[in-house]
Design a protein around this motif. Structure first.
Motif, PDB file in Angstrom:
ATOM      1  N   GLY B 795       0.807  -1.217   0.000  1.00  7.15           N
ATOM      2  CA  GLY B 795       0.000   0.000   0.000  1.00  7.15           C
ATOM      3  C   GLY B 795       0.832   1.255   0.000  1.00  7.15           C
ATOM      4  O   GLY B 795       2.006   1.252  -0.368  1.00  7.15           O
ATOM      5  N   ALA B 796       0.199   2.346   0.472  1.00  2.00           N
ATOM      6  CA  ALA B 796       0.800   3.679   0.367  1.00  2.00           C
ATOM      7  C   ALA B 796       1.981   3.866   1.306  1.00  2.00           C
ATOM      8  O   ALA B 796       2.806   4.757   1.110  1.00  2.00           O
ATOM      9  CB  ALA B 796      -0.265   4.737   0.673  1.00  2.00           C
ATOM     10  N   GLY B 797       2.067   3.067   2.346  1.00  2.00           N
ATOM     11  CA  GLY B 797       3.159   3.259   3.308  1.00  2.00           C
ATOM     12  C   GLY B 797       2.882   4.435   4.222  1.00  2.00           C
ATOM     13  O   GLY B 797       1.895   5.154   4.045  1.00  2.00           O
ATOM     14  N   ILE B 838       7.164  -2.454  13.405  1.00  2.00           N
ATOM     15  CA  ILE B 838       6.576  -1.995  12.149  1.00  2.00           C
ATOM     16  C   ILE B 838       7.658  -1.336  11.297  1.00  2.00           C
ATOM     17  O   ILE B 838       8.509  -0.623  11.813  1.00  2.00           O
ATOM     18  CB  ILE B 838       5.380  -1.038  12.413  1.00  2.00           C
ATOM     19  CG1 ILE B 838       4.689  -0.661  11.106  1.00  2.00           C
ATOM     20  CG2 ILE B 838       5.821   0.216  13.143  1.00  2.00           C
ATOM     21  CD1 ILE B 838       3.293  -0.103  11.306  1.00  2.00           C
ATOM     22  N   GLU B 839       7.655  -1.675  10.005  1.00  2.12           N
ATOM     23  CA  GLU B 839       8.555  -1.003   9.066  1.00  2.12           C
ATOM     24  C   GLU B 839       7.671  -0.476   7.953  1.00  2.12           C
ATOM     25  O   GLU B 839       6.673  -1.094   7.608  1.00  2.12           O
ATOM     26  CB  GLU B 839       9.554  -1.976   8.436  1.00  2.12           C
ATOM     27  CG  GLU B 839      10.236  -2.915   9.404  1.00  2.12           C
ATOM     28  CD  GLU B 839      10.545  -4.250   8.731  1.00  2.12           C
ATOM     29  OE1 GLU B 839      11.463  -4.269   7.920  1.00  2.12           O
ATOM     30  OE2 GLU B 839       9.856  -5.244   9.009  1.00  2.12           O
ATOM     31  N   SER B 840       8.061   0.659   7.396  1.00  2.00           N
ATOM     32  CA  SER B 840       7.240   1.205   6.320  1.00  2.00           C
ATOM     33  C   SER B 840       8.076   2.114   5.437  1.00  2.00           C
ATOM     34  O   SER B 840       9.000   2.762   5.906  1.00  2.00           O
ATOM     35  CB  SER B 840       6.070   1.994   6.920  1.00  2.00           C
ATOM     36  OG  SER B 840       5.214   2.391   5.872  1.00  2.00           O
ATOM     37  N   ALA B 841       7.783   2.095   4.162  1.00  3.28           N
ATOM     38  CA  ALA B 841       8.418   3.032   3.238  1.00  3.28           C
ATOM     39  C   ALA B 841       7.303   3.664   2.444  1.00  3.28           C
ATOM     40  O   ALA B 841       6.432   2.967   1.910  1.00  3.28           O
ATOM     41  CB  ALA B 841       9.384   2.296   2.320  1.00  3.28           C
ATOM     42  N   GLU B 842       7.307   4.998   2.376  1.00  2.00           N
ATOM     43  CA  GLU B 842       6.237   5.706   1.690  1.00  2.00           C
ATOM     44  C   GLU B 842       6.195   5.280   0.227  1.00  2.00           C
ATOM     45  O   GLU B 842       7.242   5.233  -0.441  1.00  2.00           O
ATOM     46  CB  GLU B 842       6.463   7.219   1.772  1.00  2.00           C
ATOM     47  CG  GLU B 842       5.630   7.848   2.881  1.00  2.00           C
ATOM     48  CD  GLU B 842       5.831   9.343   2.958  1.00  2.00           C
ATOM     49  OE1 GLU B 842       4.822  10.062   2.783  1.00  2.00           O
ATOM     50  OE2 GLU B 842       6.972   9.779   3.198  1.00  2.00           O
ATOM     51  N   GLY B 843       4.997   4.941  -0.243  1.00  2.00           N
ATOM     52  CA  GLY B 843       4.830   4.540  -1.644  1.00  2.00           C
ATOM     53  C   GLY B 843       5.163   3.084  -1.905  1.00  2.00           C
ATOM     54  O   GLY B 843       4.938   2.579  -2.999  1.00  2.00           O
ATOM     55  N   LYS B 844       5.747   2.405  -0.910  1.00  2.00           N
ATOM     56  CA  LYS B 844       6.130   1.008  -1.140  1.00  2.00           C
ATOM     57  C   LYS B 844       5.307   0.036  -0.315  1.00  2.00           C
ATOM     58  O   LYS B 844       4.986  -1.049  -0.764  1.00  2.00           O
ATOM     59  CB  LYS B 844       7.608   0.812  -0.808  1.00  2.00           C
ATOM     60  CG  LYS B 844       8.514   1.492  -1.816  1.00  2.00           C
ATOM     61  CD  LYS B 844       9.930   1.018  -1.659  1.00  2.00           C
ATOM     62  CE  LYS B 844      10.780   1.547  -2.810  1.00  2.00           C
ATOM     63  NZ  LYS B 844      12.195   1.509  -2.479  1.00  2.00           N
ATOM     64  N   GLY B 845       5.002   0.433   0.889  1.00  2.00           N
ATOM     65  CA  GLY B 845       4.183  -0.449   1.717  1.00  2.00           C
ATOM     66  C   GLY B 845       4.643  -0.501   3.142  1.00  2.00           C
ATOM     67  O   GLY B 845       5.617   0.152   3.535  1.00  2.00           O
ATOM     68  N   THR B 846       3.922  -1.308   3.890  1.00  2.00           N
ATOM     69  CA  THR B 846       4.155  -1.403   5.327  1.00  2.00           C
ATOM     70  C   THR B 846       4.218  -2.875   5.695  1.00  2.00           C
ATOM     71  O   THR B 846       3.547  -3.699   5.077  1.00  2.00           O
ATOM     72  CB  THR B 846       2.998  -0.720   6.094  1.00  2.00           C
ATOM     73  OG1 THR B 846       2.879   0.621   5.626  1.00  2.00           O
ATOM     74  CG2 THR B 846       3.243  -0.704   7.583  1.00  2.00           C
TER      75      THR B 846
END
Lengths: 119, 862
Positions: B795-797, B838-846
């Motif tokens: 998703g959006a991250g 939790i790890e997340s990158a904007e535009g890549k996902g969570t």
């Protein structure tokens, strides 16, 4: 025809449940307080009783006791939105009186499966 | 026992202990010399005094000549008095009489003289050729007595008998009175021993061995000093205790005293004198300097030793290393002193009372607090110093807490001073038990909280006060400007006196700590004072001629100033935020402002007085206070949520049940495609509402996990199905990799674990927001009995700032939801002693990774 008694102070809920169960071929009576529920239970024999845990009138334990005394053979379920409803069955005395709990909001499928389950 | 064993010099004998009394049967003078020459040579070599009583067949000069040949240093030894050769007539038969008592005393005299000269002992030999039958009985009695005299003394005695002159009876007498006899048989010397002597000898050797084993293995340093102070024995343990070896003590009689710590020497010497005088046990504790230079504490005891016959054998001493004990005692003493000091000097009052409330002790701080002396306090009870309104509460705390569980957390009450004034204290109370564990009294630690109360009141009043001050200051400034105007008018009237006032005002303007600015009607600087220039980080001379709003542009403030100019009404603002354009590093500053327009006598605007006060610090303090208040409110809100949630859950689930049932009934009564999507929406929304209620309930009640055996793989499959059902019509591909945990069972609360996975899965589905995407569920076994489940989406991250807050309660990036989902997840993970990441990158996902233990950990959940 199998007979079901629903005791709940939410008149609308009683009406909807009654409509659903009649559609499935049951005869449904409803009562909206503890006294009414006990009076119904003493007047007629039911196969299944759905009883709200918190009713206007005397305490739940007492109401359940009276209804169970009047209907020793009925399947008796507590229906309630009370948090952690399942933990009610930890109470031995209560567990000896009722056959199970059904948490609100229940699905028609769940209710039917409980109603149809053997005692 | 090297000192006690002597080299006999006789090959057939080897070493013999001091106290050996033996004889030789000789056939010829050659036989005699064959024994006696090595015997004496060994004695001379071993620092012994040698005495040889000669008689026929060997005269003094023959004996001397023979010995000189055998021992080349004979003359030096003779000169020192180490060797004496005496004819029997001068020793045994003085006046032709044999007197055994005289002879025995003679031997002891010789021994004493030898020891006095620093010799180790006495080695003697006497020839008995002179013996006649009339002396025989006496002489044999004397030989017997020699045995008792010689025993326990540093003496060796060798008697020589002529075999020719002895019959069988005499030989038996001689052999039985000596420990053993030597006879020459076929060229070699041989020992003959009487059975009695042999047994005695063996018993002696055995007991000697036992003594030796005991002595050599003592833990303490055991020693034996001869009467002359020489060390006769030192147990090997001396090395552990002093660092010096036993041979060092034996060789150096002064060592024992020299290792005594110089400061303790006077006491040590007094102890030695006392021991000698008392003839009884004497003890002392003193320090020694060990061989390695360290100081050790010694507990020393000694006792003069005597043999069976009452002869003084010297001193038996025993030294124990008690450094640890002495150090512990010292540390204990110091700790006690420290606590005492703490007790005496601590600012809190410390008091102890018995169970009836009578005062037992109080530290100076407590006495100061109440204004009593200890004597006065001892006549009172704690009720006497407590205002009536606190007594019931306090006795409840004592009965309900202190007496029951031994302590009470700090509570607030009041005390009455001796002068009758009342003051608030915070008091912590502990139960004191006696040695048997029964309650004996209570100890209280009291802190005077008058100052704290005052501070709290001050804080409460502070903000109001500050507002009041700003109003006050504005009023004062307005008045000052009015006065200034009057002054100016006055000056115009009386130029002569004006000069003085002008000087005064000039000084005020220049030196006041308030920031003051004079502006013209176009807001150009006319003058600024030093305080203002300093606050702006410039020089006062730089301002005149410049425009205020060129330097510090602000459309808003400029509008306000214009209005003040137009209306002639002073403008006033409190805590106005401002960022210096040329000093962004100062951050946001806050100012209380007042602009007062000043008109001239004709009512025309003359100039503007602009006064400023930097209130940045105050505003920051207020902001901190506000933040703290907000946190408090939040905490309170959270505890209210518990009660609220339970009520709401119950109240809301009834209508939800009815709605759900109604939707079902509609669907049944009006089947067809037209209504179906709407009814599906109702169903889904009822489920969503129920989910919200669940989370709210979950968050508000911290409940213990009810552990059961469950298969995480099955639970995950169910949860994925549930989440997918709740997000119908989206284009999500779910990739599961549950094989590594298939069939695995873990101990966990089934409801909580379901809640945990459903929440994370719902977030993953929501993150895709109806777009096509992938949700990945991977499970793994981990070391140390853990299992991990990683749920990722494409998703959006999340923005990094949001990522930090996802576990905070009520934080949500979604329009729907309580912001409790992940908070609840973390709570569940914690309750199971697991973890959530939790790890997340904007535009890549969570991706959220949950780690849970396979088995229920021991101990309470946090």
């Amino acid at each position: 025809m199998r007979k079901i008694l629903i005791v709940d102070d939410d008149v609308d809920l009683c009406a909807e449940v009654a409509a659903m169960l009649s559609g499935e071929g049951y005869a449904v009576d409803a009562a909206h307080d503890a006294a009414g529920g006990v009076a119904r239970a003493r007047a007629r024999r039911y196969d299944v009783i759905l009883l709200d845990f918190r009713l206007p009138g005397p305490g739940a334990g007492e109401t359940i006791g009276r209804i169970r005394a009047a209907q020793p053979h009925a399947k008796l379920f507590i229906i309630s939105g009370k948090p952690l409803l399942e933990s009610l069955m930890d109470d031995r005395r209560l567990a000896g009186l009722v056959d199970g709990t059904i948490g609100k909001p229940f699905s028609p499928a769940l209710l039917l499966s409980k109603v149809r389950s053997p005692r | 026992m090297g000192t006690l064993l002597r080299r006999s010099g006789i090959r057939a004998l080897g070493d013999v202990p001091w106290g050996t009394h033996f004889c030789v049967f000789y056939r010829s003078p050659g036989d005699m010399l064959d024994i006696l020459l090595p015997y004496f040579t060994a004695g001379l070599e071993q620092n012994e005094c040698c005495v040889w009583i000669t008689s026929e067949p060997l005269q003094v000069d023959e004996a001397e000549a023979a010995l000189r040949r055998a021992y080349p240093l004979f003359d030096e030894a003779a000169g020192r008095g180490q060797i004496e050769i005496i004819p029997h007539t001068e020793w045994y038969l003085r006046d032709d009489r044999f007197d055994s008592a005289r002879i025995l005393e003679g031997w002891l005299g010789l021994l004493a003289r030898a020891r006095a000269r620093g010799l180790d002992g006495l080695r003697l030999s006497g020839n008995t050729f002179w013996l006649e039958e009339r002396h025989w009985r006496h002489f044999i009695d004397y030989e017997r007595e020699i045995n008792t005299v010689i025993e326990g003394r540093p003496m060796l005695a060798l008697c020589t008998y002529s075999l020719e002159r002895c019959g069988a009876a005499e030989i038996i007498d001689v052999v039985s009175t000596h420990q053993f006899a030597l006879v020459r048989r076929g060229g070699a010397w041989e020992r003959i021993r009487s059975e009695e002597q042999r047994l005695a000898q063996e018993a002696l050797r055995e007991s000697l061995l036992k003594c030796r084993v005991v002595a050599d293995n003592t833990y303490d340093f055991e020693f034996w000093l001869a009467p002359d102070g020489k060390c006769l024995y030192a147990s090997p343990s001396c090395e552990r205790i002093t660092g010096y070896t036993a041979p060092q003590f034996l060789a150096d009689p002064g060592l024992l005293r020299r290792i005594v710590h110089p400061d303790d020497l006077p006491r040590y010497d007094a102890h030695v004198r006392e021991t000698e005088a008392r003839k009884g046990l004497a003890e002392i504790e003193h320090r020694i300097i060990r061989a390695d230079g360290r100081t050790a504490w010694i507990a020393h005891a000694c006792l003069p030793a005597y043999d069976g016959a009452g002869r003084h054998l010297g001193l038996r001493g025993s030294s124990r290393d008690v450094t640890d004990r002495v150090e512990t005692e010292r540390a204990l003493r110091e700790a006690r002193d420290r606590y005492r000091t703490l007790y005496e000097t601590v600012a809190d009052g410390v008091v102890s009372i018995d169970l009836e409330g009578r005062f037992l002790s109080a530290n100076p701080a407590y006495l100061r607090m109440l204004g009593y002396t200890m004597d006065e306090l001892a006549r009172l009870t704690s009720t006497d110093v407590t205002p009536g309104k606190w007594r019931a509460m306090e006795s409840r705390i004592v009965r309900g807490k202190v007496l029951k569980r031994g302590w009470a957390p700090p509570y607030e009450k009041e005390y009455i001073r001796k002068d009758g004034t009342v003051f608030p204290v915070e008091l912590a109370v502990y139960l004191i038990r006696d040695a048997r564990g029964a309650p004996a009294g209570m100890c209280g630690v009291a802190r005077d909280i008058t100052a704290r109360r005052r501070l709290e009141d001050a804080q409460r009043r502070g903000r109001e006060e500050l507002r009041r001050q700003v109003r006050e200051r504005t009023r004062k400034l307005a008045r000052a400007v009015r006065d200034l105007k009057a002054e100016i008018r006055g000056r115009r009237r009386a130029e002569a006196t004006g000069e003085e006032t002008a000087r005064m005002l000039e000084a005020f303007f220049r030196h006041t700590i308030a920031c003051l600015v004079i502006l013209d009607r176009k807001f150009n600087f006319i003058r600024v004072n030093n305080a203002y220039a300093r606050a702006c980080g410039m020089d006062a001379a730089e301002f005149p001629g410049k425009n205020h709003f060129d330097l510090y542009p602000s459309a808003e403030l400029e509008a306000a100033f214009r209005k003040a100019v137009a209306t002639r009404v002073p403008y006033q603002a409190t805590a106005r935020p401002f960022v210096f354009p040329d000093h962004p590093e100062w951050g946001e500053t806050h100012w209380d402002l007042t602009l007062v327009p000043v008109s001239d006598a004709r009512g025309r605007l003359d100039f503007l007085v602009f006064a400023l006060q930097d209130v940045t610090e105050r505003v920051r303090a207020e902001q901190r206070l506000l933040a703290a208040e907000r946190r408090l409110l939040e905490a309170k809100r959270l505890s209210d949520i518990g009660t609220l949630a339970a009520t709401v859950a119950h109240e809301l689930r009834n209508p939800l049940a009815a709605i759900k049932m109604a939707a079902y009934n509609i669907r049944r009564k009006a089947p067809g495609a037209r209504l179906a999507p709407h009814l599906a929406t109702i169903d889904r929304k009822v489920d969503d509402s129920d989910e919200i209620i669940n989370n709210l309930l979950f968050y508000s009640r911290i409940k213990q996990a009810h552990h059961a055996r469950l298969r995480p793989a099955s639970v995950l499959r169910e949860c994925i199905a549930t989440a997918a059902r709740r997000h119908p019509g989206n284009r999500v591909t779910v990739r599961r990799r549950l094989a590594p945990i298939s069939g695995l069972r873990i101990d966990a609360d089934p409801l909580q674990v379901r809640e945990l996975f459903v929440n994370i899965l719902n977030n993953a589905f929501d993150a895709l927001g109806g777009r096509a995407g992938v949700v990945t569920v991977e499970a793994r076994r981990k070391p140390r009995g853990m299992v991990s489940v990683r749920i990722g989406d494409t998703g959006a991250g999340l923005a990094p700032a949001d990522l930090e807050r996802v576990f905070d309660p009520f934080f949500s990036t979604k329009s729907r939801g309580t912001g409790l989902g992940l908070t609840v997840c973390r709570q569940i993970a914690d309750l199971h002693r697991g973890a959530i990441r939790i790890e997340s990158a904007e535009g890549k996902g969570t991706a959220v990774t949950v780690t849970l233990p396979l088995r229920r950990p021991r101990g309470n959940a946090p």
